[in-house]
Every structure is written in C-alpha cells, then in structure tokens.
Design a protein around this motif. Structure first.
Motif, short mmCIF file in Angstrom:
data_model
loop_
_atom_site.label_atom_id
_atom_site.label_comp_id
_atom_site.label_asym_id
_atom_site.label_seq_id
_atom_site.Cartn_x
_atom_site.Cartn_y
_atom_site.Cartn_z
N PHE A 37 0.83 -1.21 0.00
CA PHE A 37 0.00 0.00 0.00
C PHE A 37 0.86 1.26 0.00
CE2 PHE A 37 -1.57 3.36 2.86
CZ PHE A 37 -2.56 3.89 2.04
N LEU A 38 1.88 1.27 0.87
CA LEU A 38 2.75 2.45 0.94
C LEU A 38 3.51 2.67 -0.37
CD1 LEU A 38 4.26 2.19 4.54
CD2 LEU A 38 2.52 3.76 3.71
N GLN A 39 3.96 1.58 -0.97
CA GLN A 39 4.69 1.71 -2.23
C GLN A 39 3.80 2.31 -3.31
OE1 GLN A 39 6.41 -1.93 -3.66
NE2 GLN A 39 6.99 -1.07 -5.63
N ASP A 40 2.56 1.82 -3.41
CA ASP A 40 1.63 2.33 -4.42
C ASP A 40 1.32 3.81 -4.18
OD1 ASP A 40 1.56 -0.14 -5.60
OD2 ASP A 40 -0.33 -0.75 -4.66
N PHE A 41 1.08 4.17 -2.90
CA PHE A 41 0.71 5.54 -2.58
C PHE A 41 1.87 6.50 -2.87
CE2 PHE A 41 0.20 9.20 0.22
CZ PHE A 41 -1.11 9.56 -0.03
N MET A 42 3.07 6.10 -2.47
CA MET A 42 4.20 7.00 -2.62
C MET A 42 4.70 7.07 -4.06
SD MET A 42 6.13 6.22 1.01
CE MET A 42 7.10 7.72 1.03
N GLU A 43 4.41 6.05 -4.86
CA GLU A 43 4.71 6.13 -6.29
C GLU A 43 3.76 7.10 -6.97
OE1 GLU A 43 4.60 2.20 -7.87
OE2 GLU A 43 6.65 1.71 -7.22
N LYS A 44 2.51 7.11 -6.50
CA LYS A 44 1.52 8.00 -7.09
C LYS A 44 1.73 9.44 -6.65
CE LYS A 44 -3.44 8.18 -7.98
NZ LYS A 44 -4.76 7.53 -7.70
N TYR A 45 2.19 9.62 -5.40
CA TYR A 45 2.43 10.97 -4.85
C TYR A 45 3.86 11.01 -4.31
CZ TYR A 45 -2.63 10.76 -5.07
OH TYR A 45 -3.92 10.59 -5.50
N PRO A 46 4.85 11.08 -5.18
CA PRO A 46 6.26 10.94 -4.79
C PRO A 46 6.78 12.07 -3.91
CG PRO A 46 6.09 11.58 -7.09
CD PRO A 46 4.71 11.25 -6.65
N GLU A 47 6.09 13.21 -3.88
CA GLU A 47 6.56 14.32 -3.06
C GLU A 47 6.02 14.26 -1.64
OE1 GLU A 47 8.85 16.30 -4.22
OE2 GLU A 47 8.76 15.16 -6.08
N THR A 48 5.29 13.21 -1.32
CA THR A 48 4.69 13.07 0.01
C THR A 48 5.57 12.20 0.90
OG1 THR A 48 2.45 13.30 -0.87
CG2 THR A 48 2.67 12.29 1.31
N THR A 49 5.78 12.65 2.13
CA THR A 49 6.50 11.88 3.14
C THR A 49 5.52 11.45 4.22
OG1 THR A 49 8.51 13.16 2.76
CG2 THR A 49 8.38 11.90 4.81
N ILE A 50 5.58 10.19 4.64
CA ILE A 50 4.67 9.68 5.67
C ILE A 50 5.48 9.31 6.91
CG2 ILE A 50 2.89 7.98 6.22
CD1 ILE A 50 2.45 7.61 3.24
N ASP A 51 5.06 9.84 8.03
CA ASP A 51 5.73 9.59 9.31
C ASP A 51 4.78 8.80 10.21
OD1 ASP A 51 7.03 9.58 11.70
OD2 ASP A 51 7.09 11.75 11.97
N PHE A 52 5.08 7.50 10.41
CA PHE A 52 4.28 6.66 11.30
C PHE A 52 4.91 6.64 12.69
CE2 PHE A 52 2.91 4.75 7.27
CZ PHE A 52 1.53 4.72 7.49
N THR A 53 4.08 6.84 13.70
CA THR A 53 4.55 6.74 15.08
C THR A 53 3.63 5.79 15.83
OG1 THR A 53 5.31 9.04 15.04
CG2 THR A 53 5.08 7.99 17.20
N GLN A 54 4.21 4.73 16.39
CA GLN A 54 3.42 3.78 17.18
C GLN A 54 3.30 4.31 18.61
OE1 GLN A 54 4.32 -0.69 18.39
NE2 GLN A 54 3.81 -0.54 16.21
N MET A 55 2.09 4.37 19.13
CA MET A 55 1.88 4.95 20.45
C MET A 55 0.61 4.39 21.08
SD MET A 55 0.61 8.79 19.29
CE MET A 55 2.20 9.15 18.56
N SER A 56 0.40 4.75 22.33
CA SER A 56 -0.81 4.31 23.03
C SER A 56 -2.02 5.04 22.48
CB SER A 56 -0.69 4.58 24.53
OG SER A 56 -0.74 5.97 24.78
N ASP A 57 -3.20 4.49 22.74
CA ASP A 57 -4.43 5.09 22.23
C ASP A 57 -4.64 6.49 22.78
OD1 ASP A 57 -6.99 4.47 20.68
OD2 ASP A 57 -7.80 5.15 22.58
N GLU A 58 -4.39 6.70 24.07
CA GLU A 58 -4.60 8.01 24.68
C GLU A 58 -3.64 9.05 24.11
OE1 GLU A 58 -7.04 8.98 26.54
OE2 GLU A 58 -7.91 6.98 26.55
N SER A 59 -2.38 8.66 23.93
CA SER A 59 -1.40 9.60 23.35
C SER A 59 -1.77 9.95 21.92
CB SER A 59 0.01 8.99 23.40
OG SER A 59 0.42 8.75 24.73
N LEU A 60 -2.27 8.97 21.20
CA LEU A 60 -2.68 9.19 19.82
C LEU A 60 -3.81 10.22 19.75
CD1 LEU A 60 -3.24 6.39 17.23
CD2 LEU A 60 -5.05 8.03 17.64
N LYS A 61 -4.81 10.06 20.60
CA LYS A 61 -5.94 11.00 20.60
C LYS A 61 -5.47 12.41 20.94
CE LYS A 61 -9.28 7.44 21.88
NZ LYS A 61 -10.10 6.86 22.96
N GLN A 62 -4.59 12.52 21.92
CA GLN A 62 -4.08 13.84 22.30
C GLN A 62 -3.31 14.47 21.13
OE1 GLN A 62 -1.80 13.37 25.89
NE2 GLN A 62 -3.52 12.48 27.02
#
Length: 234
Positions: A37-62
């Motif tokens: 999925f990431l490969q397809d998305f970033m090939e279609k929009y090559p100027e986009t950078t995606i930053d994934f951060t794994q965190m707890s649910d409460e931290s995510l909501k905040q």
C-alpha cells in the motif's frame, strides 16, 4: 479580480499533494498498513513523506486533538467529542481458558461470572482491559488482573499453569491455535463489550488534500484486501 484571485489560490491549494503526513497508530493496528500500500501511494504521490509513530491510544488521541498528528488509527470506541471517526472494524471480546476451569462448562459468559477469577489481558496499548473493567465496575465486581501481556508465549503457559482466563478481542481469538487443553467462550450478547479500530481526525481542522488522499487510499486498500484475506485477524 479578488474573486478570480481567490479561485486561483483555492485551485493551487487543492493540488497540494506534497509534504509530510503524520500518522499515529496503535500496535494492534500495525497490520492495516502494508508495504505494498505504501509503495503504491508514494509512487503515485512521490513528493509526500509519511511519518508513522506507534503509540498508546490516549497519546494518539491527544496528538490528533493537539494537531501534532494529522491522522490517528486508534481503538474503538472513542469518547473524544472533538474527533471525527471512521470505523474500520468492530469485534466482540472472547475468553480463552483451560478446560479445567469451571467456566468452560458455560457456552456464553457474563461479566459477573468472572468474579473470583484471575485474568490475563492484553497490555494497556490494546485497551481491552478498559472495556472489561468498566463493565465489571458497573456490575459492582472487583476483577483481579494476574498478567498483562500481548505475547502468546507468555499468556499461554500462564493460562494453563495458573488456571487464568485470557481476555482477547474475538478477532484475535480466531488466530489462536487451540489444543485439547483450551477452549474459547464468548461473552453473552447482552454484555455491551466491544472493541475495534477506527480512523481519527479533528472535526474543526480543514484537512490538507494529501491527508484526504491518504485516508481514501487506505480505506480503498482495506476494502480490497478484506475480500481476499482476514485483514483484522492479527
């Protein structure tokens, strides 16, 4: 002149696919995002950078509420009124236990049946315990948590050695390798115990086009995969 200038500016903004997309994700949702999925998305929009951060649910909501994240993939249900949500999946909650446990004689379990039982739950990052304990509190019960772990290598022997009851989303239980020594039971339909995953965005913040594109692409990818595989059974 001002009108046409405004139209040109809006048209320019609508083509703004560039930049950083900041996504917070709970550990239980990590398999929703695939490398394909990431490969397809970033090939279609090559100027986009995606930053994934794994965190707890409460931290995510905040993070989403405070705009340090553009998008969150968190645990259902959420009680934050300022967030817009898109449900990805819902699941009941099941119990896995040793056949020596008296509860295995019941086909369905009520929360009240757990009185006096020692239980094993996923770590706090999965938010399963919260749903169960809130329901137990309403019933006036005081449940004892013996172990918190999302590692089957720990929960399986503990369940057998200490005769504990493991609490897990039903979607997870589908992947459990049952033996003659363990059984799975569901909570009764009357028990309002639900767990799931959902996308979270702020209601009042206009999302950049790049975030909208990411959400639409992800939902489409999940729908396509759901027809061929069990996406949510981790």
């Amino acid at each position: 002149a001002e009108y046409y200038a405004m139209r040109n500016e809006v048209a320019s903004l609508s083509k703004n696919y560039n930049g950083l997309i900041r996504v917070g994700i709970v550990p239980s949702a990590k398999k929703l995002i695939t490398a394909d999925f990431l490969q397809d998305f970033m090939e279609k929009y090559p100027e986009t950078t995606i930053d994934f951060t794994q965190m707890s649910d409460e931290s995510l909501k905040q993070g989403v509420v405070g705009h340090s994240l553009d998008l969150g993939i968190g645990v259902y249900p959420t009680s934050e009124p300022t967030l817009e949500t898109i449900n990805l999946c819902k699941s009941g909650i099941s119990l896995i236990m040793n056949i020596k446990n008296p509860l295995c004689k019941k086909q369905t379990i009520r929360v009240a049946d757990l009185q006096g039982q020692e239980i094993i739950v996923h770590s706090d990052l999965y938010m399963v315990e919260k749903a169960l304990l809130e329901q137990a509190q309403k019933a006036g019960l005081n449940l004892k948590v013996r172990l918190k772990s999302s590692e089957l290598s720990l929960t399986r022997p503990s369940m057998h050695y200490f005769n504990c009851v493991a609490i897990t989303p039903t979607l997870y239980a589908k992947n459990y390798q049952f033996s003659k020594q363990a059984v799975c039971r569901s909570f009764a339909a009357e028990e309002p115990l639900e767990w799931g995953l959902q996308l979270l965005m702020t209601k009042n913040k206009a999302q950049y086009t790049k975030v909208q594109l990411f959400v639409e692409s992800l939902l489409r990818n999940i729908e396509q995969r759901s027809a061929n595989e069990v996406v949510f059974a981790f």
